[in-house]
Design an enzyme around this catalytic site. Structure first.
Site, PDB file in Angstrom:
ATOM      1  N   SER A  17       0.959  -1.159   0.004  1.00 35.97           N
ATOM      2  CA  SER A  17       0.226   0.031   0.163  1.00 35.97           C
ATOM      3  C   SER A  17       0.809   1.313   0.132  1.00 35.97           C
ATOM      4  O   SER A  17       1.751   1.441   0.806  1.00 35.97           O
ATOM      5  CB  SER A  17      -1.119  -0.296   1.230  1.00 35.97           C
ATOM      6  OG  SER A  17      -1.595   1.150   1.238  1.00 35.97           O
ATOM      7  N   HIS A  42      -1.127  -0.866  -4.278  1.00 36.68           N
ATOM      8  CA  HIS A  42      -2.416  -0.798  -3.873  1.00 36.68           C
ATOM      9  C   HIS A  42      -2.373   1.031  -3.353  1.00 36.68           C
ATOM     10  O   HIS A  42      -1.552   1.395  -2.668  1.00 36.68           O
ATOM     11  CB  HIS A  42      -2.664  -1.479  -2.484  1.00 36.68           C
ATOM     12  CG  HIS A  42      -3.870  -1.238  -1.849  1.00 36.68           C
ATOM     13  ND1 HIS A  42      -5.220  -2.013  -2.467  1.00 36.68           N
ATOM     14  CD2 HIS A  42      -4.314  -0.655  -0.789  1.00 36.68           C
ATOM     15  CE1 HIS A  42      -6.095  -1.790  -1.650  1.00 36.68           C
ATOM     16  NE2 HIS A  42      -5.819  -0.854  -0.885  1.00 36.68           N
ATOM     17  N   ASP A  44      -4.568   3.881  -1.720  1.00 38.67           N
ATOM     18  CA  ASP A  44      -5.541   4.183  -0.704  1.00 38.67           C
ATOM     19  C   ASP A  44      -6.039   5.421  -0.851  1.00 38.67           C
ATOM     20  O   ASP A  44      -5.296   6.690  -0.386  1.00 38.67           O
ATOM     21  CB  ASP A  44      -5.112   3.945   0.651  1.00 38.67           C
ATOM     22  CG  ASP A  44      -5.014   2.407   1.112  1.00 38.67           C
ATOM     23  OD1 ASP A  44      -6.207   1.633   0.800  1.00 38.67           O
ATOM     24  OD2 ASP A  44      -3.955   1.781   1.396  1.00 38.67           O
ATOM     25  N   MET A  46      -8.359   8.746   0.062  1.00 39.43           N
ATOM     26  CA  MET A  46      -9.299   8.906   1.138  1.00 39.43           C
ATOM     27  C   MET A  46      -9.640  10.432   1.128  1.00 39.43           C
ATOM     28  O   MET A  46      -8.995  11.088   0.569  1.00 39.43           O
ATOM     29  CB  MET A  46      -8.666   8.944   2.578  1.00 39.43           C
ATOM     30  CG  MET A  46      -8.075   7.330   2.602  1.00 39.43           C
ATOM     31  SD  MET A  46      -7.294   7.283   4.180  1.00 39.43           S
ATOM     32  CE  MET A  46      -6.448   5.472   4.299  1.00 39.43           C
ATOM     33  N   HIS A  75      -8.157   1.813  -4.030  1.00 36.79           N
ATOM     34  CA  HIS A  75      -9.232   1.586  -3.074  1.00 36.79           C
ATOM     35  C   HIS A  75      -9.713   2.842  -2.805  1.00 36.79           C
ATOM     36  O   HIS A  75      -9.097   3.676  -2.040  1.00 36.79           O
ATOM     37  CB  HIS A  75      -8.598   0.886  -2.046  1.00 36.79           C
ATOM     38  CG  HIS A  75      -9.189   0.715  -0.765  1.00 36.79           C
ATOM     39  ND1 HIS A  75      -8.579   0.415   0.616  1.00 36.79           N
ATOM     40  CD2 HIS A  75     -10.648   0.576  -0.610  1.00 36.79           C
ATOM     41  CE1 HIS A  75      -9.713   0.259   1.256  1.00 36.79           C
ATOM     42  NE2 HIS A  75     -10.759   0.415   0.882  1.00 36.79           N
ATOM     43  N   MET A  77     -11.814   5.176  -0.797  1.00 40.58           N
ATOM     44  CA  MET A  77     -12.408   5.160   0.717  1.00 40.58           C
ATOM     45  C   MET A  77     -13.188   6.935   0.362  1.00 40.58           C
ATOM     46  O   MET A  77     -12.616   7.514   1.458  1.00 40.58           O
ATOM     47  CB  MET A  77     -11.482   5.201   1.679  1.00 40.58           C
ATOM     48  CG  MET A  77     -11.217   3.605   2.019  1.00 40.58           C
ATOM     49  SD  MET A  77      -9.693   3.431   2.958  1.00 40.58           S
ATOM     50  CE  MET A  77      -8.512   3.543   1.505  1.00 40.58           C
ATOM     51  N   MET A 147     -11.869  -5.674   4.746  1.00 38.79           N
ATOM     52  CA  MET A 147     -11.186  -4.549   5.645  1.00 38.79           C
ATOM     53  C   MET A 147     -10.957  -5.487   6.787  1.00 38.79           C
ATOM     54  O   MET A 147     -11.922  -5.728   7.587  1.00 38.79           O
ATOM     55  CB  MET A 147     -11.897  -3.392   5.772  1.00 38.79           C
ATOM     56  CG  MET A 147     -11.994  -2.526   4.571  1.00 38.79           C
ATOM     57  SD  MET A 147     -10.516  -1.939   3.923  1.00 38.79           S
ATOM     58  CE  MET A 147      -9.516  -1.254   5.426  1.00 38.79           C
ATOM     59  N   GLY A 152      -9.136   4.254   7.090  1.00 42.61           N
ATOM     60  CA  GLY A 152      -8.652   5.330   7.289  1.00 42.61           C
ATOM     61  C   GLY A 152      -7.131   5.767   7.521  1.00 42.61           C
ATOM     62  O   GLY A 152      -6.538   6.617   7.399  1.00 42.61           O
ATOM     63  N   GLY A 154      -3.114   3.539   8.259  1.00 41.15           N
ATOM     64  CA  GLY A 154      -2.340   2.199   8.182  1.00 41.15           C
ATOM     65  C   GLY A 154      -1.536   2.074   9.407  1.00 41.15           C
ATOM     66  O   GLY A 154      -2.049   2.950  10.546  1.00 41.15           O
ATOM     67  N   GLY A 155      -1.143   0.963   9.534  1.00 43.52           N
ATOM     68  CA  GLY A 155      -0.248   0.682  11.007  1.00 43.52           C
ATOM     69  C   GLY A 155      -1.391   0.021  12.078  1.00 43.52           C
ATOM     70  O   GLY A 155      -0.787   0.210  13.015  1.00 43.52           O
ATOM     71  N   ASP A 185      -7.070  -6.397   3.389  1.00 43.31           N
ATOM     72  CA  ASP A 185      -6.621  -5.244   3.556  1.00 43.31           C
ATOM     73  C   ASP A 185      -6.739  -4.754   5.158  1.00 43.31           C
ATOM     74  O   ASP A 185      -7.730  -4.342   5.525  1.00 43.31           O
ATOM     75  CB  ASP A 185      -7.069  -4.021   2.574  1.00 43.31           C
ATOM     76  CG  ASP A 185      -6.671  -2.906   2.548  1.00 43.31           C
ATOM     77  OD1 ASP A 185      -5.244  -2.640   3.301  1.00 43.31           O
ATOM     78  OD2 ASP A 185      -7.137  -1.941   2.037  1.00 43.31           O
ATOM     79  N   GLY A 186      -5.465  -4.802   5.605  1.00 42.25           N
ATOM     80  CA  GLY A 186      -5.394  -3.774   6.946  1.00 42.25           C
ATOM     81  C   GLY A 186      -4.755  -4.966   8.035  1.00 42.25           C
ATOM     82  O   GLY A 186      -5.297  -5.875   8.134  1.00 42.25           O
ATOM     83  N   GLY A 187      -3.510  -4.555   8.473  1.00 39.76           N
ATOM     84  CA  GLY A 187      -2.799  -5.027   9.648  1.00 39.76           C
ATOM     85  C   GLY A 187      -2.359  -6.665   9.102  1.00 39.76           C
ATOM     86  O   GLY A 187      -2.218  -7.359   9.754  1.00 39.76           O
ATOM     87  N   GLY A 207       0.873  -2.455   4.182  1.00 44.23           N
ATOM     88  CA  GLY A 207       1.485  -1.115   4.076  1.00 44.23           C
ATOM     89  C   GLY A 207       2.588  -1.120   4.983  1.00 44.23           C
ATOM     90  O   GLY A 207       3.696  -1.473   4.578  1.00 44.23           O
ATOM     91  N   SER A 208       2.396  -1.156   6.221  1.00 41.10           N
ATOM     92  CA  SER A 208       3.316  -1.074   7.177  1.00 41.10           C
ATOM     93  C   SER A 208       4.387  -2.246   7.151  1.00 41.10           C
ATOM     94  O   SER A 208       5.738  -2.117   7.375  1.00 41.10           O
ATOM     95  CB  SER A 208       3.197  -0.447   8.483  1.00 41.10           C
ATOM     96  OG  SER A 208       1.823  -1.007   8.851  1.00 41.10           O
TER      97      SER A 208
HETATM   98  C1  DX5 Z   1      -6.691   1.391   5.179  1.00 44.81           C
HETATM   99  C2  DX5 Z   1      -6.001   1.081   4.017  1.00 44.81           C
HETATM  100  C3  DX5 Z   1      -5.037  -0.074   4.171  1.00 44.81           C
HETATM  101  C4  DX5 Z   1      -3.774   0.262   4.738  1.00 44.81           C
HETATM  102  C5  DX5 Z   1      -3.026  -1.094   5.025  1.00 44.81           C
HETATM  103  O1  DX5 Z   1      -7.673   2.560   5.294  1.00 44.81           O
HETATM  104  O2  DX5 Z   1      -7.125   0.767   3.281  1.00 44.81           O
HETATM  105  O3  DX5 Z   1      -4.680  -0.349   2.888  1.00 44.81           O
HETATM  106  O4  DX5 Z   1      -3.032   1.434   4.302  1.00 44.81           O
HETATM  107  O5  DX5 Z   1      -2.134  -0.685   5.953  1.00 44.81           O
HETATM  108  P1  DX5 Z   1      -1.353  -1.519   6.909  1.00 44.81           P
HETATM  109  O6  DX5 Z   1      -0.783  -2.642   6.307  1.00 44.81           O
HETATM  110  O7  DX5 Z   1      -0.507  -0.709   7.556  1.00 44.81           O
HETATM  111  O8  DX5 Z   1      -2.421  -2.092   7.944  1.00 44.81           O
HETATM  112 ZN    ZN Z   2      -6.631  -0.161   1.254  1.00 43.21          ZN
END
Ligand code: DX5
Ligand code: ZN
Length: 232
Positions: A17, A42, A44, A46, A75, A77, A147, A152, A154-155, A185-187, A207-208
């Protein structure tokens, strides 16, 4: 510009991401992940309304496409996602995912994405029930995004109930003979990647877990976990 290898249908894709990069060095950071074997990127998006933060829009995604030639998955949002589809398609996004919670007209919106020439995805927030959200639109869906954090930021920490949801969607897709991809997606980390794949995920957004520290090493660790899960 990197020539992306064509996707094969059964492969597990790892999609870093761009939310986790240093935006001042966006092109370079995008390339770093691709050079290290990422299957695509990916993005994101927002808007400060559907979720509080504001990230970037179609122009920035277009710049990354021009710079890297990457397969990019947007993606969205955002509220009123229908207003953004043409711009992201024109920017070169290959896939656009919208939130089921962001529209009263999901069926029409998915058709709009496909008409624009992109793969159409539907994203579900952690609390959104799965069956009713996807059942009637499945023929228009190329990707379901589960999700596993609240969108909203990352991390955040992976919400463990997401595993069961992934499993449920995998079953729904199989039963319907759907070829839609199942994205999480997420964590996502090297620690939970194997479990996610075993539960039916075939696209992992991270992402992270990719960008914190050594990008190549991080990607290799996630890839290893995926390969181990597939070989059992
Ligand atoms: C959250 C995003 C994710 C996020 C993932 O709103 O849709 O794509 O960046 O980041 P990590 O992998 O750090 O949870
Ligand atoms: Zn995403």
């Amino acid at each position: 510009m990197i020539a992306m290898k064509p996707f094969s249908p059964n492969e597990i894709r790892i999609l870093p991401s761009l939310l986790a990069v240093d935006f001042a060095r966006l092109g370079e950071e995008a390339r770093r992940a691709l050079d290290a074997g990422a299957d695509g990127l990916h993005a994101d998006v927002m808007d400060g309304r559907f979720v509080p933060p504001i990230t970037f829009g179609a122009d920035v995604v277009g710049a990354v496409v021009r710079e890297t030639g990457a397969w990019i998955d947007a993606h969205l949002m955002v509220e009123q996602p229908e207003r953004q589809i043409d711009a992201f398609a024109a920017a070169g996004a290959k896939a656009i995912t919208v939130h089921a919670e962001a529209t009263a007209h999901l069926h029409r919106l998915l058709a709009q994405i496909r008409d624009a020439g992109c793969e159409a995805g539907v994203a579900l927030n952690p609390a959104t029930p799965v069956t009713e959200a996807v059942r009637y639109v499945l023929p228009l869906v190329d990707r379901v995004l589960i999700m596993t954090v609240n969108p909203g930021w990352g991390g955040q920490t992976f919400i463990p109930e997401g595993l069961d949801k992934v499993h449920k969607v995998a079953r729904i897709l199989r039963a319907a003979d759907s070829r839609a991809r199942l994205q999480v997606d997420g964590g996502v980390t090297a620690e939970n990647a194997g479990d996610l794949v075993r539960h039916g995920a075939d696209e992992l957004v991270a992402g992270s877990a990719v960008y914190r520290g050594d990008v190549a090493g991080n990607l290799a660790a996630i890839r290893d976990a995926v390969n181990r899960a597939r070989s059992v």
